[in-house]
Design a protein around this motif. Structure first.
Motif, PDB file in Angstrom:
ATOM      1  N   ASP A  44       0.959  -1.179   0.187  1.00  0.00           N
ATOM      2  CA  ASP A  44      -0.097  -0.051   0.045  1.00  0.00           C
ATOM      3  C   ASP A  44       0.907   0.985  -0.088  1.00  0.00           C
ATOM      4  O   ASP A  44       1.874   1.388   0.643  1.00  0.00           O
ATOM      5  N   ILE A  45       0.327   2.407  -0.376  1.00  0.00           N
ATOM      6  CA  ILE A  45       0.928   3.661  -0.744  1.00  0.00           C
ATOM      7  C   ILE A  45       0.989   4.314   1.065  1.00  0.00           C
ATOM      8  O   ILE A  45      -0.017   4.129   1.705  1.00  0.00           O
ATOM      9  N   ILE A  46       2.047   4.821   1.202  1.00  0.00           N
ATOM     10  CA  ILE A  46       1.968   5.380   2.743  1.00  0.00           C
ATOM     11  C   ILE A  46       2.440   7.216   2.387  1.00  0.00           C
ATOM     12  O   ILE A  46       3.439   7.475   1.677  1.00  0.00           O
ATOM     13  N   THR A  47       1.340   7.623   2.775  1.00  0.00           N
ATOM     14  CA  THR A  47       1.589   9.339   2.529  1.00  0.00           C
ATOM     15  C   THR A  47       2.057   9.917   4.108  1.00  0.00           C
ATOM     16  O   THR A  47       1.800   9.228   4.756  1.00  0.00           O
ATOM     17  N   LEU A  48       2.485  11.010   3.888  1.00  0.00           N
ATOM     18  CA  LEU A  48       2.804  12.156   5.023  1.00  0.00           C
ATOM     19  C   LEU A  48       1.666  11.937   5.931  1.00  0.00           C
ATOM     20  O   LEU A  48       1.736  11.979   7.166  1.00  0.00           O
ATOM     21  N   ALA A  49       0.239  12.018   5.294  1.00  0.00           N
ATOM     22  CA  ALA A  49      -0.816  12.282   6.116  1.00  0.00           C
ATOM     23  C   ALA A  49      -1.068  10.720   6.863  1.00  0.00           C
ATOM     24  O   ALA A  49      -1.786  10.762   7.975  1.00  0.00           O
ATOM     25  N   ASP A  50      -0.834   9.833   6.398  1.00  0.00           N
ATOM     26  CA  ASP A  50      -0.978   8.372   6.903  1.00  0.00           C
ATOM     27  C   ASP A  50      -0.086   7.964   8.110  1.00  0.00           C
ATOM     28  O   ASP A  50      -0.395   7.556   8.939  1.00  0.00           O
ATOM     29  N   ASP A  51       0.966   8.328   8.262  1.00  0.00           N
ATOM     30  CA  ASP A  51       2.043   8.405   9.268  1.00  0.00           C
ATOM     31  C   ASP A  51       2.684   9.552   9.792  1.00  0.00           C
ATOM     32  O   ASP A  51       3.732  10.015   9.129  1.00  0.00           O
ATOM     33  N   PRO A  52       2.393   9.701  10.853  1.00  0.00           N
ATOM     34  CA  PRO A  52       3.026  10.957  11.615  1.00  0.00           C
ATOM     35  C   PRO A  52       4.383  11.036  11.963  1.00  0.00           C
ATOM     36  O   PRO A  52       5.145  12.089  11.830  1.00  0.00           O
ATOM     37  N   ASP A  53       4.950   9.928  12.143  1.00  0.00           N
ATOM     38  CA  ASP A  53       6.179   9.794  12.355  1.00  0.00           C
ATOM     39  C   ASP A  53       6.801  10.025  10.957  1.00  0.00           C
ATOM     40  O   ASP A  53       7.962  10.700  11.092  1.00  0.00           O
ATOM     41  N   ASP A  88      15.228   8.405  -1.868  1.00  0.00           N
ATOM     42  CA  ASP A  88      14.165   8.082  -0.931  1.00  0.00           C
ATOM     43  C   ASP A  88      12.960   9.015  -0.770  1.00  0.00           C
ATOM     44  O   ASP A  88      11.660   8.297  -0.802  1.00  0.00           O
ATOM     45  N   LEU A  89      13.150  10.320  -0.798  1.00  0.00           N
ATOM     46  CA  LEU A  89      12.178  11.139  -0.429  1.00  0.00           C
ATOM     47  C   LEU A  89      11.133  11.379  -1.732  1.00  0.00           C
ATOM     48  O   LEU A  89      10.162  11.705  -1.737  1.00  0.00           O
ATOM     49  N   GLU A  90      11.805  11.152  -2.902  1.00  0.00           N
ATOM     50  CA  GLU A  90      10.997  11.321  -4.561  1.00  0.00           C
ATOM     51  C   GLU A  90       9.756  10.640  -4.245  1.00  0.00           C
ATOM     52  O   GLU A  90       8.674  11.437  -4.348  1.00  0.00           O
ATOM     53  N   PRO A  91       9.408   9.430  -4.131  1.00  0.00           N
ATOM     54  CA  PRO A  91       8.375   8.801  -4.087  1.00  0.00           C
ATOM     55  C   PRO A  91       7.408   9.137  -3.139  1.00  0.00           C
ATOM     56  O   PRO A  91       6.217   9.302  -2.882  1.00  0.00           O
ATOM     57  N   ILE A  92       8.145   9.462  -1.615  1.00  0.00           N
ATOM     58  CA  ILE A  92       7.117   9.678  -0.780  1.00  0.00           C
ATOM     59  C   ILE A  92       6.627  11.147  -0.667  1.00  0.00           C
ATOM     60  O   ILE A  92       5.288  11.252  -0.370  1.00  0.00           O
ATOM     61  N   LEU A  93       7.339  12.091  -1.410  1.00  0.00           N
ATOM     62  CA  LEU A  93       6.855  13.543  -1.640  1.00  0.00           C
ATOM     63  C   LEU A  93       5.810  13.479  -2.554  1.00  0.00           C
ATOM     64  O   LEU A  93       5.131  14.308  -2.520  1.00  0.00           O
ATOM     65  N   ALA A  94       6.074  12.658  -3.471  1.00  0.00           N
ATOM     66  CA  ALA A  94       4.935  12.499  -4.605  1.00  0.00           C
ATOM     67  C   ALA A  94       3.502  11.773  -4.288  1.00  0.00           C
ATOM     68  O   ALA A  94       2.746  11.600  -4.976  1.00  0.00           O
ATOM     69  N   GLY A  95       3.531  11.405  -3.048  1.00  0.00           N
ATOM     70  CA  GLY A  95       2.492  10.445  -2.726  1.00  0.00           C
ATOM     71  C   GLY A  95       2.355   9.277  -3.268  1.00  0.00           C
ATOM     72  O   GLY A  95       1.261   8.667  -3.205  1.00  0.00           O
ATOM     73  N   GLN A  96       3.534   8.531  -3.487  1.00  0.00           N
ATOM     74  CA  GLN A  96       3.691   7.501  -3.930  1.00  0.00           C
ATOM     75  C   GLN A  96       4.596   6.377  -3.107  1.00  0.00           C
ATOM     76  O   GLN A  96       5.032   5.508  -3.716  1.00  0.00           O
ATOM     77  N   GLY A  97       4.995   6.805  -2.158  1.00  0.00           N
ATOM     78  CA  GLY A  97       5.828   5.916  -1.287  1.00  0.00           C
ATOM     79  C   GLY A  97       5.304   4.729  -0.762  1.00  0.00           C
ATOM     80  O   GLY A  97       4.075   4.807  -0.264  1.00  0.00           O
ATOM     81  N   ARG A  98       6.079   3.733  -0.839  1.00  0.00           N
ATOM     82  CA  ARG A  98       5.672   2.429  -0.333  1.00  0.00           C
ATOM     83  C   ARG A  98       6.455   1.935   0.849  1.00  0.00           C
ATOM     84  O   ARG A  98       7.564   2.700   1.407  1.00  0.00           O
ATOM     85  N   TYR A 141      13.829   2.450   3.731  1.00  0.00           N
ATOM     86  CA  TYR A 141      15.258   2.797   2.946  1.00  0.00           C
ATOM     87  C   TYR A 141      15.457   4.222   3.530  1.00  0.00           C
ATOM     88  O   TYR A 141      16.579   4.751   3.935  1.00  0.00           O
ATOM     89  N   LEU A 142      14.578   5.225   3.743  1.00  0.00           N
ATOM     90  CA  LEU A 142      14.605   6.518   4.055  1.00  0.00           C
ATOM     91  C   LEU A 142      15.182   6.492   5.490  1.00  0.00           C
ATOM     92  O   LEU A 142      16.135   7.059   5.961  1.00  0.00           O
ATOM     93  N   ALA A 143      14.184   5.766   6.355  1.00  0.00           N
ATOM     94  CA  ALA A 143      14.717   5.594   7.722  1.00  0.00           C
ATOM     95  C   ALA A 143      16.005   4.787   7.945  1.00  0.00           C
ATOM     96  O   ALA A 143      16.809   5.348   8.823  1.00  0.00           O
ATOM     97  N   VAL A 144      16.358   3.910   7.279  1.00  0.00           N
ATOM     98  CA  VAL A 144      17.827   3.544   7.295  1.00  0.00           C
ATOM     99  C   VAL A 144      18.952   4.218   7.060  1.00  0.00           C
ATOM    100  O   VAL A 144      19.902   4.314   7.721  1.00  0.00           O
ATOM    101  N   HIS A 145      18.569   4.960   5.900  1.00  0.00           N
ATOM    102  CA  HIS A 145      19.668   5.876   5.354  1.00  0.00           C
ATOM    103  C   HIS A 145      19.850   7.131   6.559  1.00  0.00           C
ATOM    104  O   HIS A 145      21.205   7.466   6.883  1.00  0.00           O
TER     105      HIS A 145
END
Length: 132
Positions: free
Chosen positions: A3-12, A45-55, A61-65
């Motif tokens: 599923d897609i995970i957006t910034l609105a979905d995950d406050p962390d 790492d940020l590109e798909p997340i900020l585009a609303g297409q992060g998985r 990967y972002l967190a590990v980096h």
């Protein structure tokens, strides 16, 4: 699981992105300290997340980096360098310490949230501690 995970979905996740935004932007040489290529990795790492297409994988990967390159005890970018590159805090050491602490804690929450199910595979939580 995909599923897609957006910034609105995950406050962390949203908080970690806010923390990254407190640092100098991608044009700053800070991001290429120690030839780690962290700037390219974080941008990727940020590109798909900020585009609303992060998985899950993108968030993980972002967190590990962040843990690897910006977290406590990393060998790539020191806390002092992070402190110098925080916007608006004028090199205040406590701010750098707080940033690293907060980013490390937040990144670890995301890693355990999105990686732990994959690490477990088919094992029952705690099963390794049970007698056969």
């Amino acid at each position: 699981m995909d599923d897609i995970i957006t910034l609105a979905d995950d406050p962390d996740l949203a908080h970690l992105v806010d923390l990254i935004d407190i640092l100098r932007g991608p044009e700053a040489t800070f991001w290429d300290e120690g030839s780690s290529g962290i700037g390219r990795k974080i941008a990727s790492d940020l590109e798909p997340i900020l585009a609303g297409q992060g998985r899950r994988r993108d968030v993980d990967y972002l967190a590990v980096h962040v843990l690897k390159y910006l977290g406590h005890g990393n060998k790539y970018i020191s806390q002092e360098t992070i402190t110098r590159n925080l916007r608006g805090v004028h090199g205040l050491p406590a701010a750098g310490h707080a940033w690293v602490d907060d980013a490390t804690r937040t990144a670890w929450k995301l890693v355990t949230r999105y990686s732990l199910p994959r690490w477990r595979v088919s094992r029952t939580p705690g099963s390794a501690w049970l007698a056969d």
